[in-house]
Design an enzyme around this catalytic site. Sequence first.
Site, short mmCIF file in Angstrom:
data_model
loop_
_atom_site.label_atom_id
_atom_site.label_comp_id
_atom_site.label_asym_id
_atom_site.label_seq_id
_atom_site.Cartn_x
_atom_site.Cartn_y
_atom_site.Cartn_z
N PHE A 1 65.61 -104.78 -98.45
CA PHE A 1 66.20 -105.45 -99.58
C PHE A 1 65.71 -105.13 -100.99
CE2 PHE A 1 64.33 -109.48 -102.11
CZ PHE A 1 65.57 -109.69 -102.78
N LYS B 1 49.08 -106.66 -94.93
CA LYS B 1 49.45 -105.92 -96.20
C LYS B 1 48.06 -105.89 -97.37
CE LYS B 1 52.99 -105.43 -98.36
NZ LYS B 1 53.56 -104.35 -98.46
N TYR C 1 51.12 -111.28 -91.53
CA TYR C 1 51.85 -110.51 -92.58
C TYR C 1 51.15 -110.06 -93.68
CZ TYR C 1 54.69 -109.57 -96.80
OH TYR C 1 55.27 -108.96 -97.76
N TYR D 1 60.85 -126.45 -93.59
CA TYR D 1 59.53 -126.45 -92.84
C TYR D 1 58.46 -127.63 -93.63
CZ TYR D 1 60.60 -121.74 -91.45
OH TYR D 1 61.29 -120.53 -90.77
N THR E 1 53.13 -101.01 -88.37
CA THR E 1 53.91 -100.49 -89.86
C THR E 1 52.89 -100.76 -90.83
OG1 THR E 1 55.70 -100.86 -88.68
CG2 THR E 1 56.00 -100.78 -90.96
N THR F 1 52.16 -107.38 -102.30
CA THR F 1 52.32 -109.20 -102.48
C THR F 1 51.43 -110.01 -102.88
OG1 THR F 1 53.23 -110.82 -100.85
CG2 THR F 1 52.24 -109.10 -99.79
N ASP F 2 51.69 -111.03 -103.32
CA ASP F 2 50.61 -111.96 -103.75
C ASP F 2 50.28 -112.72 -102.67
OD1 ASP F 2 53.07 -113.40 -103.48
OD2 ASP F 2 53.14 -114.81 -105.11
N GLU F 3 50.93 -112.70 -101.58
CA GLU F 3 50.66 -113.17 -100.36
C GLU F 3 49.02 -112.80 -99.89
OE1 GLU F 3 53.32 -114.17 -97.63
OE2 GLU F 3 55.14 -114.00 -98.83
N GLY G 1 49.74 -122.41 -90.36
CA GLY G 1 48.99 -121.66 -91.47
C GLY G 1 49.95 -121.28 -92.62
N ASP H 1 63.41 -94.23 -94.37
CA ASP H 1 63.42 -95.30 -93.41
C ASP H 1 63.89 -95.16 -92.15
OD1 ASP H 1 64.54 -98.01 -92.81
OD2 ASP H 1 64.32 -98.61 -95.02
#
Length: 332
Positions: A7, A150, A146, A203, A96, A121-123, A271, A29
């Site tokens: 994306f 990261k 995930y 959700y 990965t 990522t901000d996560e 979570g 890729d």
Amino acid sequence: MTGGAGFIGTNFLLLMVDKYPKDRFINLDVLTYAGNLKNLTGIQERDNYTSYRTDIRDREMLEQVFKREDLEAVIHFAAESHVDRSITNPTVFAETNVIGTLNLLDLSRKYGISRYVQVSTDEVYGSLGPEGYFVEETPLNPNSPYSASKASADLFVRANVETFGLNALITRCSNNYGPYQFPEKLIPLMIWHALEDKPLPVYGDGLNVRDWLYVKDHCEAIDQVFRAGKAGEVYNIGGNNERTNLEIVKLILKILGKSEDLINFVTDRPGHDQRYAIDASRIRKQLGWEPSTSFSVGIEKTIKWYLEHEIWWREILSGEYNQYYAETYHNR
Ligand code: NAD
Ligand code: TYD
């Protein structure tokens, strides 16, 4: 760069191959389920674009490209990126996102890469309550497999800066939306479900908050960090645009003229992070970056894109888009 058939990588390449005709873009890729070469047909024949089907988990395969191409810089997008998939299969996220990144970092040192950008990522910061924002000094506190993968990758980037003096930078962006987003993620999923009059699975209570940024603004930010960012720095990137999931879903239904009766509250994600919100003042002050697309414009553009590219997402839903690649990947 890695992950150019996904994306954000697709949007980045489509913008940058045109913007910088004198730079060569080499896309590595492996084409997992999330990679779609059809996205890149518009630049496939361009003189300044080359692609390799390379798995970043496979160090030898990756090294072939470093040996063959005289690479100057690495911008690393490739990742397993979907939180729900990380809950059902965390291992591939470690392979990965962590090992793949480690391979790239090792080879970047070995082959004298002069600039490395880690697209994070901000996560990695975890979840916020109703108040406050993530700044770059917020401790890493990931909650999903995930975000844990990261965050681990980010720590290896940091270690490469501190221990080996690699010229590396990290970007941490909030949720993106826009063209070419895989239809498993919130916004495209809700668009195609609404178009098909299928229930829209929200959700929990739908009150989780995300800070949405139009993908092209993210790509411009990465480009600015790459060209002008301070070596070793972390840059938060965000849209200053917080919305609950329910607000997003209702807006999509409204724009498409569909009934809110399609909303279907389902069991919450385990979570599930409550709120993400980015303080992007560092990149604004240091590099002058600001988002240029408001959410009201961006969401209209995005919905229009999915309406005009029905074949694109229908081929994904039917599995036609990269059946061959998907099968070889899953059989590994
Ligand atoms: P995506 O899932 O759409 O695309 C990932 C791409 O990486 C695919 O083309 C896939 O084929 C490729 N890939 C996966 N595993 C690979 C491997 N082992 N070797 C080589 N290529 C591989 O992801 P995206 O949404 O475009 O995200 C890109 C990056 O941006 C990721 O690092 C993600 O963590 C980060 N990010 C995403 C968001 C978001 O909202 N989507 C927000 C912040 C940061
Ligand atoms: P997602 O697009 O998976 O991004 P992330 O989890 O990385 O933020 O999900 C965005 C938000 O939407 C998140 O709070 C989970 C929620 N969500 C739903 O309510 N229903 C869905 O079907 C999906 C895919 C997500």
